[in-house]
Every structure is written in C-alpha cells, then in structure tokens.
Design an enzyme around this catalytic site. Structure first.
Site, PDB file in Angstrom:
ATOM      1  N   ASN A 210      -2.831  -2.820 -39.921  1.00 32.76           N
ATOM      2  CA  ASN A 210      -2.962  -1.479 -39.337  1.00 32.76           C
ATOM      3  C   ASN A 210      -1.620  -0.774 -39.357  1.00 32.76           C
ATOM      4  O   ASN A 210      -0.639  -1.320 -39.859  1.00 32.76           O
ATOM      5  CB  ASN A 210      -3.530  -1.583 -37.916  1.00 32.76           C
ATOM      6  CG  ASN A 210      -2.632  -2.441 -37.038  1.00 32.76           C
ATOM      7  OD1 ASN A 210      -1.481  -2.086 -36.778  1.00 32.76           O
ATOM      8  ND2 ASN A 210      -3.129  -3.609 -36.619  1.00 32.76           N
ATOM      9  N   ASP A 279      -8.592  -7.547 -34.576  1.00 31.47           N
ATOM     10  CA  ASP A 279      -9.662  -8.197 -33.808  1.00 31.47           C
ATOM     11  C   ASP A 279     -10.374  -9.248 -34.653  1.00 31.47           C
ATOM     12  O   ASP A 279     -10.904 -10.220 -34.122  1.00 31.47           O
ATOM     13  CB  ASP A 279     -10.677  -7.146 -33.343  1.00 31.47           C
ATOM     14  CG  ASP A 279     -10.108  -6.296 -32.213  1.00 31.47           C
ATOM     15  OD1 ASP A 279      -9.350  -6.850 -31.391  1.00 31.47           O
ATOM     16  OD2 ASP A 279     -10.397  -5.087 -32.171  1.00 31.47           O
ATOM     17  N   LYS A 289      -5.354 -15.295 -56.193  1.00 30.93           N
ATOM     18  CA  LYS A 289      -5.646 -13.859 -56.128  1.00 30.93           C
ATOM     19  C   LYS A 289      -7.111 -13.599 -56.497  1.00 30.93           C
ATOM     20  O   LYS A 289      -7.584 -14.117 -57.529  1.00 30.93           O
ATOM     21  CB  LYS A 289      -4.725 -13.114 -57.098  1.00 30.93           C
ATOM     22  CG  LYS A 289      -4.892 -11.624 -57.029  1.00 30.93           C
ATOM     23  CD  LYS A 289      -3.989 -10.917 -58.007  1.00 30.93           C
ATOM     24  CE  LYS A 289      -4.389  -9.458 -58.071  1.00 30.93           C
ATOM     25  NZ  LYS A 289      -3.934  -8.806 -59.287  1.00 30.93           N
ATOM     26  N   PRO A 306      -8.689 -14.846 -31.746  1.00 33.86           N
ATOM     27  CA  PRO A 306      -8.569 -15.084 -30.298  1.00 33.86           C
ATOM     28  C   PRO A 306      -7.970 -13.852 -29.617  1.00 33.86           C
ATOM     29  O   PRO A 306      -7.166 -13.142 -30.221  1.00 33.86           O
ATOM     30  CB  PRO A 306      -7.595 -16.272 -30.210  1.00 33.86           C
ATOM     31  CG  PRO A 306      -6.882 -16.304 -31.515  1.00 33.86           C
ATOM     32  CD  PRO A 306      -7.811 -15.707 -32.533  1.00 33.86           C
ATOM     33  N   ASP A 307      -8.396 -13.588 -28.390  1.00 37.92           N
ATOM     34  CA  ASP A 307      -7.827 -12.464 -27.650  1.00 37.92           C
ATOM     35  C   ASP A 307      -6.578 -12.970 -26.919  1.00 37.92           C
ATOM     36  O   ASP A 307      -6.673 -13.727 -25.945  1.00 37.92           O
ATOM     37  CB  ASP A 307      -8.855 -11.902 -26.665  1.00 37.92           C
ATOM     38  CG  ASP A 307      -8.402 -10.568 -26.113  1.00 37.92           C
ATOM     39  OD1 ASP A 307      -7.242 -10.478 -25.659  1.00 37.92           O
ATOM     40  OD2 ASP A 307      -9.177  -9.601 -26.168  1.00 37.92           O
ATOM     41  N   ILE A 308      -5.431 -12.548 -27.411  1.00 33.47           N
ATOM     42  CA  ILE A 308      -4.161 -13.103 -26.920  1.00 33.47           C
ATOM     43  C   ILE A 308      -3.914 -12.728 -25.464  1.00 33.47           C
ATOM     44  O   ILE A 308      -3.641 -13.587 -24.620  1.00 33.47           O
ATOM     45  CB  ILE A 308      -2.992 -12.599 -27.799  1.00 33.47           C
ATOM     46  CG1 ILE A 308      -3.212 -13.031 -29.258  1.00 33.47           C
ATOM     47  CG2 ILE A 308      -1.660 -13.106 -27.272  1.00 33.47           C
ATOM     48  CD1 ILE A 308      -2.322 -12.346 -30.266  1.00 33.47           C
ATOM     49  N   VAL A 309      -4.024 -11.426 -25.167  1.00 30.45           N
ATOM     50  CA  VAL A 309      -3.662 -10.994 -23.817  1.00 30.45           C
ATOM     51  C   VAL A 309      -4.654 -11.539 -22.785  1.00 30.45           C
ATOM     52  O   VAL A 309      -4.270 -11.868 -21.649  1.00 30.45           O
ATOM     53  CB  VAL A 309      -3.503  -9.447 -23.756  1.00 30.45           C
ATOM     54  CG1 VAL A 309      -4.819  -8.711 -23.771  1.00 30.45           C
ATOM     55  CG2 VAL A 309      -2.668  -9.039 -22.562  1.00 30.45           C
ATOM     56  N   LYS A 338     -11.172  -2.451 -20.415  1.00 33.64           N
ATOM     57  CA  LYS A 338     -10.311  -3.552 -20.892  1.00 33.64           C
ATOM     58  C   LYS A 338      -9.549  -4.189 -19.732  1.00 33.64           C
ATOM     59  O   LYS A 338      -9.341  -5.399 -19.697  1.00 33.64           O
ATOM     60  CB  LYS A 338      -9.325  -3.041 -21.946  1.00 33.64           C
ATOM     61  CG  LYS A 338      -9.984  -2.914 -23.316  1.00 33.64           C
ATOM     62  CD  LYS A 338      -9.088  -2.341 -24.381  1.00 33.64           C
ATOM     63  CE  LYS A 338      -9.901  -2.171 -25.655  1.00 33.64           C
ATOM     64  NZ  LYS A 338      -9.308  -1.327 -26.656  1.00 33.64           N
ATOM     65  N   LYS A 342     -10.424  -8.104 -19.449  1.00 38.18           N
ATOM     66  CA  LYS A 342      -9.356  -9.049 -19.801  1.00 38.18           C
ATOM     67  C   LYS A 342      -8.571  -9.522 -18.573  1.00 38.18           C
ATOM     68  O   LYS A 342      -7.577 -10.226 -18.714  1.00 38.18           O
ATOM     69  CB  LYS A 342      -8.409  -8.405 -20.821  1.00 38.18           C
ATOM     70  CG  LYS A 342      -9.129  -7.972 -22.117  1.00 38.18           C
ATOM     71  CD  LYS A 342      -8.148  -7.507 -23.186  1.00 38.18           C
ATOM     72  CE  LYS A 342      -8.890  -6.920 -24.382  1.00 38.18           C
ATOM     73  NZ  LYS A 342      -8.203  -7.138 -25.662  1.00 38.18           N
TER      74      LYS A 342
HETATM   75  O1  PMT Z   1       3.795   0.040 -32.960  1.00 33.76           O
HETATM   76  P1  PMT Z   1       3.807   1.547 -32.826  1.00 33.76           P
HETATM   77  O2  PMT Z   1       3.738   2.254 -34.167  1.00 33.76           O
HETATM   78  O3  PMT Z   1       4.941   2.029 -31.974  1.00 33.76           O
HETATM   79  O4  PMT Z   1       2.470   1.988 -32.102  1.00 33.76           O
HETATM   80  C1  PMT Z   1       2.253   1.596 -30.760  1.00 33.76           C
HETATM   81  C2  PMT Z   1       0.782   1.233 -30.526  1.00 33.76           C
HETATM   82  C3  PMT Z   1      -0.104   2.447 -30.748  1.00 33.76           C
HETATM   83  C4  PMT Z   1       0.375   0.088 -31.455  1.00 33.76           C
HETATM   84  C5  PMT Z   1       0.721   0.740 -29.044  1.00 33.76           C
HETATM   85  O5  PMT Z   1       1.131   1.776 -28.203  1.00 33.76           O
HETATM   86  C6  PMT Z   1      -0.698   0.312 -28.655  1.00 33.76           C
HETATM   87  O6  PMT Z   1      -1.506   1.101 -28.234  1.00 33.76           O
HETATM   88  N1  PMT Z   1      -0.958  -1.017 -28.785  1.00 33.76           N
HETATM   89  C7  PMT Z   1      -2.278  -1.629 -28.596  1.00 33.76           C
HETATM   90  C8  PMT Z   1      -3.040  -1.523 -29.864  1.00 33.76           C
HETATM   91  C9  PMT Z   1      -4.357  -2.230 -29.802  1.00 33.76           C
HETATM   92  O7  PMT Z   1      -4.596  -3.069 -30.627  1.00 33.76           O
HETATM   93  O8  PMT Z   1      -5.127  -1.930 -28.823  1.00 33.76           O
HETATM   94  P2  PMT Z   1      -6.584  -2.620 -28.550  1.00 33.76           P
HETATM   95  O9  PMT Z   1      -7.266  -1.628 -27.685  1.00 33.76           O
HETATM   96  O10 PMT Z   1      -7.226  -2.999 -29.826  1.00 33.76           O
HETATM   97  O11 PMT Z   1      -6.240  -3.933 -27.740  1.00 33.76           O
HETATM   98  C10 PMT Z   1      -6.152  -3.958 -26.322  1.00 33.76           C
HETATM   99  C11 PMT Z   1      -5.085  -4.936 -25.862  1.00 33.76           C
HETATM  100  O12 PMT Z   1      -5.470  -6.262 -26.226  1.00 33.76           O
HETATM  101  C12 PMT Z   1      -3.728  -4.708 -26.489  1.00 33.76           C
HETATM  102  O13 PMT Z   1      -2.773  -4.956 -25.498  1.00 33.76           O
HETATM  103  C13 PMT Z   1      -3.652  -5.752 -27.596  1.00 33.76           C
HETATM  104  O14 PMT Z   1      -2.307  -6.178 -27.822  1.00 33.76           O
HETATM  105  C14 PMT Z   1      -4.462  -6.881 -27.008  1.00 33.76           C
HETATM  106  N2  PMT Z   1      -5.152  -7.706 -27.982  1.00 33.76           N
HETATM  107  C15 PMT Z   1      -6.105  -7.196 -28.815  1.00 33.76           C
HETATM  108  C16 PMT Z   1      -6.774  -8.025 -29.685  1.00 33.76           C
HETATM  109  C17 PMT Z   1      -6.450  -9.414 -29.707  1.00 33.76           C
HETATM  110  N3  PMT Z   1      -7.063 -10.230 -30.529  1.00 33.76           N
HETATM  111  N4  PMT Z   1      -5.508  -9.891 -28.883  1.00 33.76           N
HETATM  112  C18 PMT Z   1      -4.854  -9.074 -28.034  1.00 33.76           C
HETATM  113  O15 PMT Z   1      -3.982  -9.524 -27.294  1.00 33.76           O
END
Ligand code: PMT
Length: 398
Positions: A210, A279, A289, A306-309, A338, A342
């Site tokens: 991304n 995700d 390739k 896996p969802d890390i946070v 969220k 979470k």
């Molecule tokens: O890096 P930059 O260009 O400065 O941009 C910053 C940003 C837009 C990336 C940042 O501000 C931001 O919004 N980060 C979260 C992006 C994201 O993936 O959001 P989410 O809504 O998909 O995930 C929610 C939360 O779960 C996030 O804290 C993410 O780190 C966490 N997550 C998601 C999926 C996963 N498998 N594990 C996770 O820990």
C-alpha cells in the site's frame, strides 16, 4: 543529547542591530538538522538584506502579508502550519510589545497568531529598554502564554551601554531551541511503534502492498524519543532515515511485523500501531517468477494475516495500546468499532480519502477516539501532530 533533526524552524527577524546575527542563527539551526524558512519585518530589512538570508536558508524570504506571489507559493496560514517552532531572533522591544498585544497587522505578527505550535523569542535591545517595566510586563504576558524567552545576555552594547539586553549567542539560542522539544513526559517508559507498509509476496519479484510512507510512524518515534522514552521502531520498507536514538527492527511482511511486535512486548509501556498492515496475504508464494499465460484473468487466493495490534492488546500485561484507523468513509464510526473489537485504549481515526493528509503526505488531521470521548486534532505537520499525540498518551500514563 537534543537536536533539531527534521525540525522545521520559521525564523522571524525583527529590526535591530543584532539582526545581522540571524545569518549565523540560520547556519547553526541547519548544523542541528533543522529546515529553516525566514520571515523579516520591514525594520529588519534595514539591517540585513532578504537576499543574504535567502541564500543561507535556501528558501525565499517572506516579507509581506499581502504579497500575491508569496501567497501563491506558500500562503501565510500554510507557513504557520509548516513550522514546528517559530523563533523570533532578534526580537525587538517593539515586536515583543506587539506580540503581547496579539496584533496581526503584518506578516510576522499574523504568523504568530496563526501558529499553534511552539513560539520562542530571543530579545535584543538596549539595557534601559529591557529593564523598562513596560517591556517586563509584556514578557510576563508572553510567558503566561507559554512563549519561551531565550536570553538575553548581558554585557557591552552597540550603543555603548553595559547591561542586559544583548542577543544571546546563536549557538546558545539554537541549543535552547533544541531543548524546547525535550519534554521528558515519558522518561523511563518504553514505547514500541509499528510504521510503514507491509509487503506480501506473490513470487520472488512481486508483492501486494500500500501507499504508506512511514512518515507518521517515524514522526511518532521521534516524538517519543523527545519525551524521553526508550523507543523501538518496527518498520516496514520505507525510504526514511530512522531517528538515530530509536532501536530499529526491520520487517517486510505482516508475519515479520507480528513476530517482531510480540518480541518487543517485554517492558513495553505503550504500543502504537501506525503501520498499514496488509489484512491478507497470498496463500501461496511462488518459488519462481509467475509467468504470463494466455488466459485473460488470474486468481490469487488470499488468506488473513494475524491482527498485530489486537494480539498486543490481548497480551498480559497489556501495554497502553493505540491503533490507527485509516478510513475513507464513516471514519469515526468505523474507528470506534475498531477500538472495541481490538480492545484498544485509543484509536487515531485517519480520513484517508483526502490526498493532502494521511498516506504519504507531510500533514495529517485526525480524530482521537477514546472510550468515553473524542477530540479533533486539526491539519498540521505529522511531526507536530505526533508531539500532540504523545503528550496526550503521556498524560494517561502519569
Ligand atoms: O505512513 P504514512 O504515509 O505517514 O501514512 C500514515 C497512515 C495513513 C498509514 C497512518 O496514519 C494510518 O492510518 N495507519 C493505519 C493504517 C491501517 O492499516 O489502518 P487499518 O484501519 O487497516 O488498521 C487498524 C489498526 O490495526 C492499525 O493500527 C493497524 O496498524 C492495525 N493492524 C491492521 C491489520 C493487521 N493485520 N494488524 C494490525 O495491527
């Protein structure tokens, strides 16, 4: 050791014989890694030319509030938002008085009104003017508004008087500026931050990823260091230089980031998940390739990462756990969902439908979603936003 690495300093130069020292202040700010832009009052231009300061700062010098060309390049509100610190050096007695009155009738006073981050003034004036109760009252007003007063020095003055009112030496001014960023609010704490994108391999040369640049996460790592925290930065692939006092752990895929995050949890007080983690990942990673075929389509099966946070929030003991939520619609509603799903302590809701904030931009605007309240942090540089966020997190831990 404090520094101004990556800090954006807007140097305001007001009129007075010490204005010539602004040239050296620019150099010393740059020595510490700061980016510098300059604003001069009309009186300052009587003592040193804008051209000199333009050459030294490497940027056009701003002089007029109503200059259409300057406004087209970078408007005054943008300029005020750009700066992490507005330093007025030298600050004349007249400028200090006008700042204390909240005037906005020229560019520099207007910038002071529009700037929401730190302001510092380094006074320079005749000793009798410095001692005058009017000046001292004005300084007291500024101190009440949390404007930092740097100096002045005492000694022989250009007018032949001896006493307080000399501009502090540029090196000392710059050291004070660096110290302003060191809050100590997370002294003794450990902060772990994930940043940047993850890459999910399809084959040896292709991946799903991304647009995350890592800027938000790296800015948070710098802010955590300034707050005195031991800082671990778990970063996906980015082009950024990590803050040199952070412990950098490189991760490529979500699986790498997951493992590194769980490893970093011992003694972790705060975990901030800024990373844009994929995700899903391809179920199969081809060893060679993948070759183009005659078919017009191709199916790739994805499986959940896996969802890390969420895993961090389930850890015992649980660190203060902060997630980001990048959303393009129903931003606050999805972010709050969220927070609950979470089990987070705070979610930073990021509207990524706007091109000038969020992914890969220098600025951001967010809404903090707490269990029982919400707060908007308006559009500003990611470094300034990071400091605001760290301040609020530190207040929760105090
Ligand atoms: O890096 P930059 O260009 O400065 O941009 C910053 C940003 C837009 C990336 C940042 O501000 C931001 O919004 N980060 C979260 C992006 C994201 O993936 O959001 P989410 O809504 O998909 O995930 C929610 C939360 O779960 C996030 O804290 C993410 O780190 C966490 N997550 C998601 C999926 C996963 N498998 N594990 C996770 O820990």
């Amino acid at each position: 050791m404090s520094s101004l690495n990556n800090k954006r300093v807007l140097l305001g130069v007001s009129g007075g014989i010490a204005a010539y020292k602004s040239a050296e202040i620019i150099r010393r700010l740059q020595d510490q890694g700061a980016q510098v832009r300059v604003v001069m009052t009309p009186a300052a231009q009587e003592f040193i030319t804008p051209l000199t300061l333009q050459a030294l700062s490497g940027n056009p010098v701003h002089t007029d509030l109503l200059d259409p060309a300057a406004e087209a390049a970078m408007g005054h509100i943008e300029l005020a938002r750009w700066a992490d610190l507005l330093l007025i050096a030298p600050a004349s007695a007249d400028f200090i008085a006008r700042l204390a009155q909240g005037k906005g009738d020229d560019l520099l006073t207007t910038l002071c009104l529009a700037h929401s981050a730190a302001i510092a003034v380094a006074p320079a004036m005749n000793q009798a003017m410095w001692r005058n109760p009017a000046t001292q009252d004005n300084l007291a007003v500024l101190q009440r508004r949390e404007v930092a007063i740097i100096g002045p020095d005492a000694g022989a003055q250009a007018c032949g008087d001896v006493g307080p009112g000399r501009l502090l030496e540029p090196v000392a001014i710059v050291e004070h500026c660096a110290d302003l960023f060191q809050t100590g609010s997370l002294d003794g704490k450990t902060v772990v931050i994930t940043a940047g994108p993850t890459r999910e391999a399809l084959d040896p040369v292709r991946f799903i990823s991304n647009h995350s640049s890592g800027k938000m996460g790296y800015a948070l790592a710098e802010a955590a260091l300034e707050a005195g925290a031991t800082t671990v930065l778990i970063s996906g692939p980015t082009h950024l230089t990590p803050p040199h006092r952070a412990r950098l752990v490189a991760a490529v895929s979500a699986a790498d980031m997951h493992a590194a995050s769980l490893d970093a949890l011992q003694n972790c007080d705060v975990f901030i998940a800024t990373a844009a983690v994929a995700d899903y990942r391809p179920n199969q990673v081809a060893e060679q390739k993948i070759k183009k075929t005659d078919s017009d389509s191709m199916l790739v099966e994805l499986v959940k990462n896996p969802d890390i946070v969420a895993a961090v929030a389930a850890h015992k003991p649980k660190p203060f756990t902060v997630g980001f939520a990048a959303e393009t619609e129903q931003v606050r509603e999805y972010a709050r969902a969220k927070l609950q799903r979470k089990n987070l302590d705070l979610v930073v809701a990021n509207d990524v439908s706007q091109a000038d904030i969020g992914f890969n931009s220098d600025e951001n605007a967010v809404t903090l979603i707490w269990p029982a309240k919400e707060e908007n942090l308006p559009q500003q540089g990611k470094h300034q936003l990071a400091r605001e966020l760290i301040k609020r997190i530190a207040a929760q831990l105090a």
